[in-house]
Design an enzyme around this catalytic site. Structure first.
Site: not given
Length: 492
Positions: A325, A424
């Site tokens: 996040e 990611d």
């Protein structure tokens, strides 16, 4: 002299905005409107067009479901997941996916039939006239047309929402209940519904009032001003929703002291993430699905973690989810998505003037011809049936632009998936970014967390590529695990 001064102050082109920019925008928008001049004169059956296009999109979405549906009959998970998902969890996931697909197919056709019936029988024109007659009974005449417009929108929302309530009830108390996700009681369901309507009324009333007032004030140059207003409203809602509205439905509590809090605060500090508050939210009050997110101003951010995520994952895995996040924050993904959405909204607003003063469009949606002519000749009175009908058919429901919106959706999802890859990769590269050996296994931790989330949420692991491109803003679990493995290998 005073009259000239009053006009100068009221005219939008003189309000502290670079005149040459406003003139340039206005000239370019005029060119677009001229290209679409046929809309205001050609007797096109817009109702038929909307019916055909909306049904085409519904059939296309049904086709995508039928492409996806056979994958729920597979008896084994993808090879990359075989070691991580038990046979019982995979079987339950497949059944859940199959039941959701059946429900989506039925609800899609049900909503489309409802929309078609309302459109065919002139529901929009009837609602406008009904609102006007109701106001007249209380002594409010045609001069209160902004008030009538607001009442009209609420009437449309309320009457069109009632037939879809059974779908929400079935989804919550049958489908989600069957697989153990629903934690909502009937009383809480009704309370949430009434709260949602009340909040919608509180927020939508001033929004519509300001929207129409700006529209009336700006005249033919309304596009940039409405764009600025909509953007300001969105930014305000980013702050208000999590701090004011969401607490009406869920309780936000400071995250308890312990390993997880220490991990997150340490990570935020190392990344110079302006963390102000760290909350745990009682998502389990309504559902066992889990999530985590952040919000706030550039200099003051707040992180919210669902209690279900804390219960289902280890602290180091939750930390990995938050690292992902924070990757979105690091790469300014929310800001970039906001900018892209503004381009989208501007495109819609740019096309809107062509439909604004078009009697054939209004007549197609069953507004009386006399009122259509009135709307065409009084361009500075936005809430008249012509302008309001155009707003509803073109901007609110995007019925005329439905085919283009389908392609826009695919494009927006492609951008979102690209951002997910970047986030990611950010988590995998934290070791190098922070020179911290403790972050060396962040990619593995994130992979384990994603698997846990998918297993606990019974998320689909077999996904058709076209179905995914149209519906999914995130890569599939298999794709993300392969990506994480690739990112990890590049570090070696």
């Amino acid at each position: 002299m005073r009259e000239q001064t009053r006009k100068w102050l009221c005219c939008p082109r003189h309000v502290s905005f670079p005149a040459h920019i406003m003139d340039f925008l206005h000239s370019q928008l005029n060119k677009v409107t001229q290209q679409l001049a046929f809309v205001s004169v050609d007797p096109i059956d817009w109702k038929f067009y909307v019916q055909v296009i909306s049904w085409t999109v519904t059939l296309f979405e049904s086709y995508l479901l039928l492409r996806q549906y056979p994958l729920y009959s597979k008896t084994e998970p993808p090879a990359a997941l075989a070691a991580h998902i038990s046979a019982s969890d995979f079987e339950k996931s497949q059944k859940y996916g199959k039941d959701k697909a059946k429900f989506a197919l039925f609800s899609g056709f049900y909503k489309q039939c409802l929309d078609s019936v309302l459109l065919h029988y002139g529901f929009y024109a009837w609602s406008w006239d009904f609102t006007g007659r109701a106001m007249a009974r209380f002594g409010y005449g045609v001069e209160y047309q902004i008030t009538q417009s607001i009442g009209f929108v609420f009437l449309l929302f309320f009457l069109s929402s009632l037939p879809t309530l059974p779908l929400s009830v079935y989804s919550t108390f049958v489908l989600e209940e069957k697989y153990g996700f629903n934690k909502t009681s009937p009383g809480l369901f009704v309370a949430d519904l009434l709260k949602g309507w009340a909040i919608g009324a509180v927020l939508l009333t001033p929004f519509l009032w300001a929207f129409l007032r700006i529209f009336n004030w700006a005249g033919d140059r309304f596009v940039p001003w409405l764009m600025a207003f909509v953007l300001a409203f969105q930014l305000i809602m980013v702050i208000i929703y999590p701090m004011v509205i969401q607490p009406l439905f869920n309780k936000l509590s400071p995250l308890a002291e312990g390993e997880l809090r220490n991990r997150i605060e340490s990570l935020a500090s190392k990344l110079k993430f302006p963390l102000t508050h760290l909350y745990e939210i009682d998502g389990s009050k309504r559902s066992s699905h889990s999530n985590a997110y952040f919000f706030g101003l550039p200099w003051s951010k707040h992180i919210v973690i669902f209690d279900t995520l804390i219960q289902q994952s280890q602290p180091e895995e939750v930390e990995a989810v938050l690292a992902h996040e924070l990757g979105h924050w690091y790469y300014l993904h929310p800001t970039k998505m906001l900018a892209i959405s503004q381009i989208h909204v501007f495109t819609i607003f740019a096309l809107f003037p062509a439909f604004l003063h078009a009697p054939p469009v209004l007549a197609s949606f069953d507004f009386p011809q006399s009122r259509c002519r009135t709307a065409a000749h009084h361009r500075r009175v936005p809430p008249l049936p012509g302008q309001l009908a155009s707003t509803l058919t073109f901007e609110r429901d995007l019925m005329i632009l439905t085919p283009l919106e389908a392609f826009v959706s695919i494009g927006m999802h492609a951008v979102s998936r690209h951002f997910e890859w970047q986030a990611d990769r950010f988590a995998c590269e934290l070791q190098e970014k922070l020179s911290d050996e403790k972050m060396s296994d962040m990619g593995d931790r994130l992979g384990r967390a994603l698997i846990t989330l998918h297993v606990k949420n019974l998320s689909t692991v077999w996904v058709d590529w076209l179905y995914s491109a149209y519906h999914h803003s995130h890569p599939t679990l298999t794709e993300r695990l392969k990506g994480l493995e690739s990112f990890q290998k590049k570090k070696l």
